[in-house]
Design a protein around this motif. Structure first.
Motif, short mmCIF file in Angstrom:
data_model
loop_
_atom_site.label_atom_id
_atom_site.label_comp_id
_atom_site.label_asym_id
_atom_site.label_seq_id
_atom_site.Cartn_x
_atom_site.Cartn_y
_atom_site.Cartn_z
N TYR A 37 0.40 -6.53 4.79
CA TYR A 37 0.13 -5.57 3.74
C TYR A 37 1.43 -5.23 3.04
O TYR A 37 2.49 -5.15 3.66
CB TYR A 37 -0.49 -4.29 4.30
N GLN A 39 3.26 -2.24 0.69
CA GLN A 39 3.15 -0.83 0.29
C GLN A 39 4.28 -0.51 -0.69
O GLN A 39 5.40 -0.23 -0.29
CB GLN A 39 3.19 0.11 1.49
N SER A 42 4.13 3.41 -4.90
CA SER A 42 2.87 4.10 -5.22
C SER A 42 2.08 4.48 -3.97
O SER A 42 1.10 5.21 -4.06
CB SER A 42 1.99 3.21 -6.11
N ARG A 43 2.50 3.96 -2.81
CA ARG A 43 1.97 4.30 -1.48
C ARG A 43 0.71 3.53 -1.10
O ARG A 43 0.33 3.53 0.07
CB ARG A 43 1.69 5.80 -1.33
N GLN A 44 0.03 2.91 -2.05
CA GLN A 44 -1.23 2.25 -1.71
C GLN A 44 -0.97 0.95 -0.97
O GLN A 44 -0.21 0.10 -1.43
CB GLN A 44 -2.03 1.97 -2.96
N MET A 45 -1.60 0.77 0.16
CA MET A 45 -1.52 -0.46 0.93
C MET A 45 -2.31 -1.55 0.24
O MET A 45 -3.50 -1.39 -0.03
CB MET A 45 -2.10 -0.25 2.34
N LEU A 47 -3.43 -5.59 0.43
CA LEU A 47 -3.50 -6.77 1.29
C LEU A 47 -2.84 -7.96 0.59
O LEU A 47 -3.17 -8.29 -0.55
CB LEU A 47 -4.95 -7.11 1.61
N PHE A 91 4.09 -4.55 5.82
CA PHE A 91 3.61 -4.26 7.16
C PHE A 91 2.79 -5.43 7.68
O PHE A 91 1.90 -5.94 6.99
CB PHE A 91 2.74 -3.01 7.18
N PHE A 108 -0.56 -1.59 13.25
CA PHE A 108 0.52 -1.93 12.34
C PHE A 108 1.87 -1.98 13.04
O PHE A 108 2.10 -1.27 14.03
CB PHE A 108 0.63 -0.88 11.23
N GLY A 109 2.76 -2.80 12.50
CA GLY A 109 4.16 -2.74 12.88
C GLY A 109 4.85 -1.62 12.11
O GLY A 109 4.21 -0.92 11.32
N LYS A 110 6.16 -1.47 12.33
CA LYS A 110 6.89 -0.38 11.70
C LYS A 110 7.31 -0.71 10.27
O LYS A 110 7.76 0.17 9.55
CB LYS A 110 8.12 -0.01 12.52
#
Lengths: 118, 113
Positions: A37, A39, A42-45, A47, A91, A108-110
């Motif tokens: 993913y 990000q 804008s914060r939106q994840m 795909l 991510f 999720f990973g970091k």
């Protein structure tokens, strides 16, 4: 429980060059799904790409491709011809298939922060 | 078609208060999941709902609760807010329970002071 590890907190790439983001995961399941993913600020994840573990062929989506090594539990993302718009947090995520779990949340990973240099 | 919409986009609350966050899934999607993303970390799973029933819960205290309405929209409630609840709260929708394609909203940024 499954875990996802992204060992590169930050990466940078020159515009038009290629960069590879690393991801490893730990699971005892034989079938599962893997995702990358994006990000942006804008914060939106969003795909980017997905891979089913039962498929040996690596997934590709335009400039994005993965190197899926099931035995090594590795799932890296390669971005070719990097563009300024690729700058974002990336991510890696894991999901169990439906029949294995009462719920199938994403793990999720970091994350890896990718900078693209003009 | 509209994507996943979340409201409000930003929120500031005081310790001890209660907060309600809202999510409208993509039209036709029946499953909604909530995630908490603390600054510098990946999202952590909180809840999953499908057809108005809780189908999964992450490792969060009972101060966190949620529900899904007949129109498949969802609310996340957090009681007795702590400073550590400050985070980006993400909502994701998918067509059905267990479906592998999750679409995310832009999140609600909650700051607890």
């Amino acid at each position: 429980a499954q875990t996802v590890t992204q060992s590169q907190p930050e990466m940078s790439v020159q515009e038009a060059e290629t960069v590879t983001l690393s991801c490893t995961y730990d699971t005892s399941e034989s079938d599962y799904y893997l995702f990358w993913y994006k990000q942006p600020p804008s914060r939106q994840m969003i795909l980017v790409i997905r891979q089913e573990a039962y498929k040996q062929q690596n997934a590709t989506e335009n400039r994005f491709s993965v190197n899926f090594q099931k035995a090594a539990k590795s799932f890296s993302l390669k971005i070719s011809d990097s563009q300024l718009g690729d700058a974002a947090m990336y991510f890696c995520a894991y999901r169990s298939p439906t029949e294995y779990a009462g719920n199938t949340p994403l793990v999720f990973g970091k994350g890896t922060r990718l900078s693209v240099i003009a | 078609d509209a994507g996943v919409t979340q409201s409000p986009t930003h929120l500031i609350k005081t310790r001890g208060q209660q907060v309600t966050l809202r999510c409208s899934p993509i039209s036709g999607h029946k499953s909604v999941s909530w995630y908490q993303q603390v600054l510098g970390q990946g999202p952590q799973f909180i809840f999953q709902y499908y057809e108005k029933e809780e189908r999964g819960r992450g490792n969060f205290p009972d101060r966190f609760s949620a529900r899904q309405f007949p129109n498949y929209s969802s609310e996340l409630n957090v009681n007795a807010l702590l400073l550590g609840d400050s985070a980006l709260y993400l909502c994701a929708s998918s067509l059905a329970w267990g479906n592998t394609e999750a679409f995310f909203g832009q999140g609600t940024r909650l700051t607890v002071v």
